[in-house]
Motif scaffolding. Structure first.
Motif, PDB file in Angstrom:
ATOM      1  N   CYS A  86     -27.828  -4.021  49.669  1.00 36.56           N
ATOM      2  CA  CYS A  86     -28.419  -4.767  48.553  1.00 36.56           C
ATOM      3  C   CYS A  86     -29.820  -4.253  48.251  1.00 36.56           C
ATOM      4  O   CYS A  86     -30.168  -3.966  47.097  1.00 36.56           O
ATOM      5  N   LEU A  87     -30.662  -4.126  49.297  1.00 40.82           N
ATOM      6  CA  LEU A  87     -32.031  -3.653  49.112  1.00 40.82           C
ATOM      7  C   LEU A  87     -32.062  -2.233  48.545  1.00 40.82           C
ATOM      8  O   LEU A  87     -32.874  -1.919  47.663  1.00 40.82           O
ATOM      9  N   SER A  95     -37.811  -1.972  57.225  1.00 38.67           N
ATOM     10  CA  SER A  95     -37.397  -0.565  57.299  1.00 38.67           C
ATOM     11  C   SER A  95     -37.553   0.151  55.968  1.00 38.67           C
ATOM     12  O   SER A  95     -37.413   1.374  55.901  1.00 38.67           O
ATOM     13  N   PHE A  96     -37.850  -0.617  54.904  1.00 35.74           N
ATOM     14  CA  PHE A  96     -38.109  -0.033  53.593  1.00 35.74           C
ATOM     15  C   PHE A  96     -39.615  -0.131  53.310  1.00 35.74           C
ATOM     16  O   PHE A  96     -40.109  -1.201  52.935  1.00 35.74           O
ATOM     17  N   PRO A  97     -40.383   0.949  53.501  1.00 36.99           N
ATOM     18  CA  PRO A  97     -41.842   0.884  53.318  1.00 36.99           C
ATOM     19  C   PRO A  97     -42.224   0.987  51.845  1.00 36.99           C
ATOM     20  O   PRO A  97     -42.861   1.942  51.412  1.00 36.99           O
ATOM     21  N   ASP A  98     -41.837  -0.028  51.082  1.00 35.40           N
ATOM     22  CA  ASP A  98     -42.096  -0.020  49.642  1.00 35.40           C
ATOM     23  C   ASP A  98     -43.057  -1.163  49.322  1.00 35.40           C
ATOM     24  O   ASP A  98     -42.762  -2.325  49.617  1.00 35.40           O
ATOM     25  N   PRO A  99     -44.203  -0.864  48.721  1.00 35.37           N
ATOM     26  CA  PRO A  99     -45.199  -1.915  48.470  1.00 35.37           C
ATOM     27  C   PRO A  99     -44.752  -2.981  47.477  1.00 35.37           C
ATOM     28  O   PRO A  99     -45.399  -4.031  47.366  1.00 35.37           O
TER      29      PRO A  99
END
Length: 299
Positions: free
Chosen positions: A23-24, A54-58
């Motif tokens: 989904c992410l 685990s998703f390094p998205d700001p």
């Protein structure tokens, strides 16, 4: 200096880890990048935070409820997500659903064609537990009034929440997403209430994927009593808008819902339902129909 608010807020009330990573990934692959993703972990016993981190998205904003809202009060978590949103538009999806990469971009094109609306819809498909599409839902007219939308629903048009984009402030001013037990019929009334004055604009690219699985909270046949209570409350809302005399379509729609739940229920004998029928808006014919369906099903 305060950061400029994004155009879109994608709301993700989360509880299950099973499909969360997929989904992410689908959200972060959007061709339109001007969005924030708000994940509100409903005190899940599973480690959702590690998946999110685990998703390094700001653009991701993660929150965890100290006490879970639970399945019966699922809409409370929808509205907690909404309370964190800063975008002009909000989209509220399940933690097992998928957005095709062009979904937000297509919504932007739809908004540009119909800037006066408060609610927008994107065509949806159903996927199974493996992510395979098994049904693409029908095309819709580019614009619809409230009455046209409601009639289509009563005729059997499927209804979810994740394929709808709301203008945030009018939704907040109306009290947020409409709260009903187990979110049953909450998607219907949330949409219809927000589109009551201006109607809706529809996009016909199938860009939202709604997962049908055994793990669904609001879409399964459990929690029969709560969903029948929600059905009665939903019916009362329709009567407050369209008047106390129900149409034949409305009567048929609610009869189908009641009989479906009764035929699936394994918690109570039919004699219990008969004794308590008035509390759930049931007739003797509803109970007889459910009994016959059970007999035929078990042959």
């Amino acid at each position: 200096m305060e950061k400029q608010a994004p155009r879109y807020s994608i709301l993700l009330p989360a509880f299950r880890a099973r499909f969360l990573k997929v989904c992410l990934e689908s959200i972060l692959r959007q061709t339109e990048s001007d969005f924030e993703l708000i994940v509100v972990d409903d005190a899940s016993p599973e480690d959702l935070e590690s998946i999110v981190r685990s998703f390094p998205d700001p653009r991701i904003r993660y929150f965890r409820n100290a006490v879970g809202c639970g399945a019966e009060h699922l809409v409370d978590n929808w509205n907690i997500c909404l309370g964190h949103a800063r975008g002009e538009f909000v989209l509220n999806m399940g933690d097992d659903d998928i957005l095709e990469p062009r979904c937000l971009e297509a919504f932007g094109e739809l908004i540009a064609r119909h800037p006066d609306k408060d609610v927008y819809h994107m065509r949806a498909s159903f996927i199974d537990e493996n992510g395979t599409v098994f049904r693409v839902l029908e095309e819709r007219p580019e614009t619809e009034s409230l009455e046209e939308m409601v009639r289509a629903r009563w005729k059997g048009r499927p209804q979810m929440i994740g394929d709808y984009l709301f203008r945030r402030q009018p939704l907040v001013d109306a009290g947020g997403y409409y709260d009903l037990p187990y979110a049953w019929c909450s998607d219907d009334i949330s949409v219809f209430r927000a589109a009551r004055e201006k109607g809706i604009a529809n996009g016909n690219e199938p860009l939202f994927l709604f997962r049908k699985s055994r793990y669904s909270i609001s879409g399964n046949a459990l929690n029969t009593e709560g969903k029948l209570r929600a059905t009665c409350q939903s019916e009362a809302w329709y009567r407050s808008v369209f008047g106390p005399r129900p149409s034949c379509l409305e009567q048929a729609y609610y009869r189908r819902q009641r009989r479906y739940f009764l035929s699936c229920d394994a918690s109570h004998p039919l004699s219990w339902w008969f004794r308590n029928r008035k509390s759930f808006g049931l007739s003797g014919m509803d109970i007889l129909s459910a009994a016959l369906k059970k007999v035929i099903h078990h042959r």
